[in-house]
Write a protein that holds these residues in place. Sequence first.
Motif, PDB file in Angstrom:
ATOM      1  N   ARG A  39     -33.108 -10.228   3.193  1.00  0.00           N
ATOM      2  CA  ARG A  39     -32.282  -9.029   3.375  1.00  0.00           C
ATOM      3  C   ARG A  39     -32.063  -8.329   2.033  1.00  0.00           C
ATOM      4  NH1 ARG A  39     -29.272  -8.948   8.175  1.00  0.00           N
ATOM      5  NH2 ARG A  39     -29.386 -10.868   9.368  1.00  0.00           N
ATOM      6  N   PRO A  40     -31.855  -7.013   2.063  1.00  0.00           N
ATOM      7  CA  PRO A  40     -31.480  -6.322   0.827  1.00  0.00           C
ATOM      8  C   PRO A  40     -30.112  -6.818   0.344  1.00  0.00           C
ATOM      9  CG  PRO A  40     -31.940  -4.758   2.610  1.00  0.00           C
ATOM     10  CD  PRO A  40     -31.980  -6.119   3.197  1.00  0.00           C
ATOM     11  N   ALA A  41     -29.907  -6.759  -0.967  1.00  0.00           N
ATOM     12  CA  ALA A  41     -28.638  -7.222  -1.552  1.00  0.00           C
ATOM     13  C   ALA A  41     -27.442  -6.511  -0.931  1.00  0.00           C
ATOM     14  CB  ALA A  41     -28.671  -7.004  -3.065  1.00  0.00           C
ATOM     15  N   SER A  42     -27.607  -5.258  -0.541  1.00  0.00           N
ATOM     16  CA  SER A  42     -26.492  -4.503   0.059  1.00  0.00           C
ATOM     17  C   SER A  42     -26.024  -5.139   1.375  1.00  0.00           C
ATOM     18  CB  SER A  42     -26.901  -3.048   0.282  1.00  0.00           C
ATOM     19  OG  SER A  42     -28.009  -2.982   1.162  1.00  0.00           O
ATOM     20  N   GLU A  43     -26.913  -5.774   2.121  1.00  0.00           N
ATOM     21  CA  GLU A  43     -26.523  -6.436   3.367  1.00  0.00           C
ATOM     22  C   GLU A  43     -25.874  -7.793   3.110  1.00  0.00           C
ATOM     23  OE1 GLU A  43     -29.454  -6.762   6.472  1.00  0.00           O
ATOM     24  OE2 GLU A  43     -30.278  -4.798   5.995  1.00  0.00           O
ATOM     25  N   CYS A  44     -26.170  -8.376   1.960  1.00  0.00           N
ATOM     26  CA  CYS A  44     -25.668  -9.712   1.631  1.00  0.00           C
ATOM     27  C   CYS A  44     -24.318  -9.679   0.943  1.00  0.00           C
ATOM     28  CB  CYS A  44     -26.679 -10.432   0.744  1.00  0.00           C
ATOM     29  SG  CYS A  44     -28.260 -10.707   1.573  1.00  0.00           S
ATOM     30  N   ALA A  45     -23.985  -8.583   0.323  1.00  0.00           N
ATOM     31  CA  ALA A  45     -22.740  -8.487  -0.465  1.00  0.00           C
ATOM     32  C   ALA A  45     -21.539  -8.842   0.404  1.00  0.00           C
ATOM     33  CB  ALA A  45     -22.591  -7.076  -1.042  1.00  0.00           C
ATOM     34  N   CYS A  72     -30.314 -14.257   2.779  1.00  0.00           N
ATOM     35  CA  CYS A  72     -29.935 -13.822   1.431  1.00  0.00           C
ATOM     36  C   CYS A  72     -30.348 -14.885   0.417  1.00  0.00           C
ATOM     37  CB  CYS A  72     -28.430 -13.572   1.374  1.00  0.00           C
ATOM     38  SG  CYS A  72     -27.840 -12.360   2.577  1.00  0.00           S
TER      39      CYS A  72
END
Length: 123
Positions: free
Chosen positions: A110-116, A95
Amino acid sequence: MMEVVKFSGRETRLEVLDAHTNRLQGRLPVNLVTLENLRSLNLGHNLFSGPIPMQYGAMLEGSWRSLFLDYNFLAGNLPPHFASSDIKGSLANNCLRCPPSIPWCHGGQRPASECAGKNTGGG
């Protein structure tokens, strides 16, 4: 969680630490930089979060010859030494704010959705 204890006065012969794919979590252990003979470190494919310690960047100009931190949830900016280092390694699939022009970042993040929510606590 992975904890590294420095035994003062006792040198370790450890040169390679490969702990990938062990579901380790928390912050990257800063004390790994105290292992005088460590040359190769692979902590990829785990659940580490938070920033990459600045001390890791300094080791890229020191004794470390390879460093794999890919497929974790590391976040933030790269320590400055990563931009100029040419040792073998990867920071892909984290991230991080990792410019694609830096070879360490090849493979993307990683996409932001996986990092949130992965970098809000202690790990």
